[in-house]
Design an enzyme around this catalytic site. Structure first.
Site, mmCIF file in Angstrom:
data_model
loop_
_atom_site.group_PDB
_atom_site.id
_atom_site.type_symbol
_atom_site.label_atom_id
_atom_site.label_comp_id
_atom_site.label_asym_id
_atom_site.label_seq_id
_atom_site.Cartn_x
_atom_site.Cartn_y
_atom_site.Cartn_z
ATOM 1 N N GLY A 172 -1.575 49.016 27.892
ATOM 2 C CA GLY A 172 -1.013 48.665 26.594
ATOM 3 C C GLY A 172 0.450 48.263 26.724
ATOM 4 O O GLY A 172 1.029 48.309 27.804
ATOM 5 N N VAL A 173 1.025 47.884 25.586
ATOM 6 C CA VAL A 173 2.450 47.560 25.551
ATOM 7 C C VAL A 173 3.238 48.824 25.907
ATOM 8 O O VAL A 173 2.905 49.913 25.436
ATOM 9 C CB VAL A 173 2.845 47.091 24.132
ATOM 10 C CG1 VAL A 173 4.290 46.621 24.100
ATOM 11 C CG2 VAL A 173 1.922 46.005 23.651
ATOM 12 N N GLY A 216 4.082 51.384 30.881
ATOM 13 C CA GLY A 216 4.631 51.644 32.216
ATOM 14 C C GLY A 216 3.950 50.824 33.290
ATOM 15 O O GLY A 216 4.103 51.079 34.477
ATOM 16 N N LYS A 217 3.171 49.799 32.865
ATOM 17 C CA LYS A 217 2.433 49.017 33.850
ATOM 18 C C LYS A 217 3.351 48.172 34.731
ATOM 19 O O LYS A 217 3.100 48.018 35.923
ATOM 20 C CB LYS A 217 1.360 48.145 33.184
ATOM 21 C CG LYS A 217 1.856 47.200 32.115
ATOM 22 C CD LYS A 217 0.668 46.644 31.340
ATOM 23 C CE LYS A 217 1.020 45.652 30.248
ATOM 24 N NZ LYS A 217 2.290 45.666 29.596
ATOM 25 N N SER A 218 4.458 47.670 34.148
ATOM 26 C CA SER A 218 5.373 46.849 34.946
ATOM 27 C C SER A 218 6.060 47.666 36.031
ATOM 28 O O SER A 218 6.153 47.224 37.175
ATOM 29 C CB SER A 218 6.439 46.198 34.060
ATOM 30 O OG SER A 218 5.849 45.223 33.241
ATOM 31 N N THR A 259 6.783 34.948 33.732
ATOM 32 C CA THR A 259 6.123 33.902 32.948
ATOM 33 C C THR A 259 6.705 33.775 31.544
ATOM 34 O O THR A 259 6.361 32.861 30.816
ATOM 35 C CB THR A 259 4.606 34.197 32.827
ATOM 36 O OG1 THR A 259 4.456 35.490 32.237
ATOM 37 C CG2 THR A 259 3.929 34.156 34.175
ATOM 38 N N HIS A 315 13.970 44.449 32.564
ATOM 39 C CA HIS A 315 13.131 44.359 33.756
ATOM 40 C C HIS A 315 13.956 43.933 34.969
ATOM 41 O O HIS A 315 13.777 44.456 36.070
ATOM 42 C CB HIS A 315 11.981 43.369 33.527
ATOM 43 C CG HIS A 315 10.825 43.971 32.772
ATOM 44 N ND1 HIS A 315 10.239 45.144 33.143
ATOM 45 C CD2 HIS A 315 10.143 43.547 31.684
ATOM 46 C CE1 HIS A 315 9.245 45.435 32.302
ATOM 47 N NE2 HIS A 315 9.182 44.473 31.402
ATOM 48 N N GLU A 324 11.074 31.685 37.697
ATOM 49 C CA GLU A 324 10.696 31.577 36.291
ATOM 50 C C GLU A 324 9.699 30.443 36.160
ATOM 51 O O GLU A 324 10.028 29.283 36.361
ATOM 52 C CB GLU A 324 11.944 31.326 35.439
ATOM 53 C CG GLU A 324 12.732 32.606 35.257
ATOM 54 C CD GLU A 324 14.012 32.406 34.473
ATOM 55 O OE1 GLU A 324 14.073 31.463 33.668
ATOM 56 O OE2 GLU A 324 14.947 33.198 34.708
#
Lengths: 192, 142
Positions: free
Chosen positions: A12-13, A16-18, A41, A56, A71
């Site tokens: 989900g938003v 912590g996936k990043s 992206t 990030h 980018e």
């Protein structure tokens, strides 16, 4: 299809996936003393987006490892050529890439609808091309499939349909697939 | 009964086709009507797909309470049919629409709530429940 050296990470938003993806990338790169690349992206279209991107970036800078940032809001295949066999690449994230590809300015919506297969192939071919030219590719995406959908809302429907098709394709070939829930990565496919 | 759920476009249909190639399909996506009472005298494998769409149609004519009660009867009817013979099998596929942002539209909120209850009621009666995630299944019951 054969297993590809891909790790798929979704959640989900703000799950912590990043940061999990970044840690995974660093670990993979350390194992082979390889290079670290980051494909962003997102287009920094507004202030909120800029802040997210800055956060990030800050995290990556503070990780103590050197990241090469690219980018690339559309056409990721064009990057494949720049990578080497001992590079680890992190792409964050597929949902933004798909929106960019679907809603890029030179195509109207009616146009987009008829270009579904083309958009799918462009993204999937890009993933395959990058994967072939690197040591390992980590793909970050988002869970976007739990809202009530109506066929009348053609736009969202098509978006989710394409996203689902991509995720299924990626999971079926990936070495590992993770679902991150509240910063806890659940291994859905592959060995640790 | 076997309940298969998961988010939209996660490969539920493909998974069921692979696991029950002999199944006979009734799909709300193809505008097939909701089968409340399975009257079929034959022993076969039936697959009901898109049950969330049938629920939405019900809500056009019923209140939430009536809907939930009606759907409990539907489940009871399915259960009864299947239990006549071990050669009867019912597979129910329902898309999970309950995890997103609270919908702005009241009808969508009702739809989502009723789906949540309906799936709970189904899961209780099923001997097996699977969640399909991009083609991979996770057996959460059975």
């Amino acid at each position: 299809m054969e297993t590809a050296s891909i790790t798929f990470i979704t959640g989900g938003v703000r799950s912590g996936k990043s940061s999990f993806a970044e840690k995974t990338a660093v670990k993979k790169a350390l194992e082979i003393d390889g290079g670290l690349h980051y494909i962003a992206t997102s287009k920094s279209a507004d202030e909120e987006m800029e802040e997210r991107i800055r956060n990030h970036q800050k995290d990556r800078n503070e990780s103590g490892y050197l990241w090469n940032t690219w980018e690339q809001p559309v056409n990721i295949e064009s990057l494949a050529f720049y990578f080497k066999k001992n590079d680890v690449i992190l792409l964050d994230c597929l949902t933004t890439l798909l929106s960019n590809e679907l809603f890029s300015q030179d195509t109207g919506w009616s146009d987009t609808y008829s270009k579904k297969d083309e958009v799918f192939n462009r993204i999937w071919n890009g993933i395959k091309a990058i994967e072939k030219n690197c040591h390992h590719l980590i793909l970050v995406s988002n869970e976007v499939f739990f809202d009530p959908l109506h066929e009348e809302t053609e736009l969202l429907f098509t978006y989710c349909q394409l996203m689902g098709k991509l995720h299924q394709q990626i999971v079926s070939t990936a070495e590992n697939a993770y679902l991150v829930e509240a910063a806890i990565p659940l291994l859905m496919k592959g060995a640790k | 009964m076997h309940f298969v759920t998961g988010g939209a476009f996660n490969g539920k249909r493909k998974w069921v086709k692979e696991n029950y190639p002999e199944g006979e399909w009734f799909s709300a996506y193809n505008k097939d009507p909701l089968i409340m009472n399975l009257e079929s005298p034959w022993n076969s494998t039936f697959i009901l797909e898109g049950i969330e769409v049938w629920v939405k149609e019900l809500l056009a004519e019923m209140t939430m309470d009536e809907g939930r009660k009606y759907l409990k009867d539907v489940i009871a009817g399915w259960y009864k049919w299947e239990n006549v013979s071990p050669d009867r099998k019912l597979i129910i596929i329902g898309t999970d629409i309950t995890k997103g942002i609270v919908p702005i539209d009241k009808a969508d909120r009702n739809w989502r709530d009723l789906i949540g209850w309906f799936y709970q009621d189904i899961a209780i009666k099923c001997e097996r429940v699977d969640v399909v995630w991009y083609g991979l299944n996770q057996t959460v019951k059975g």
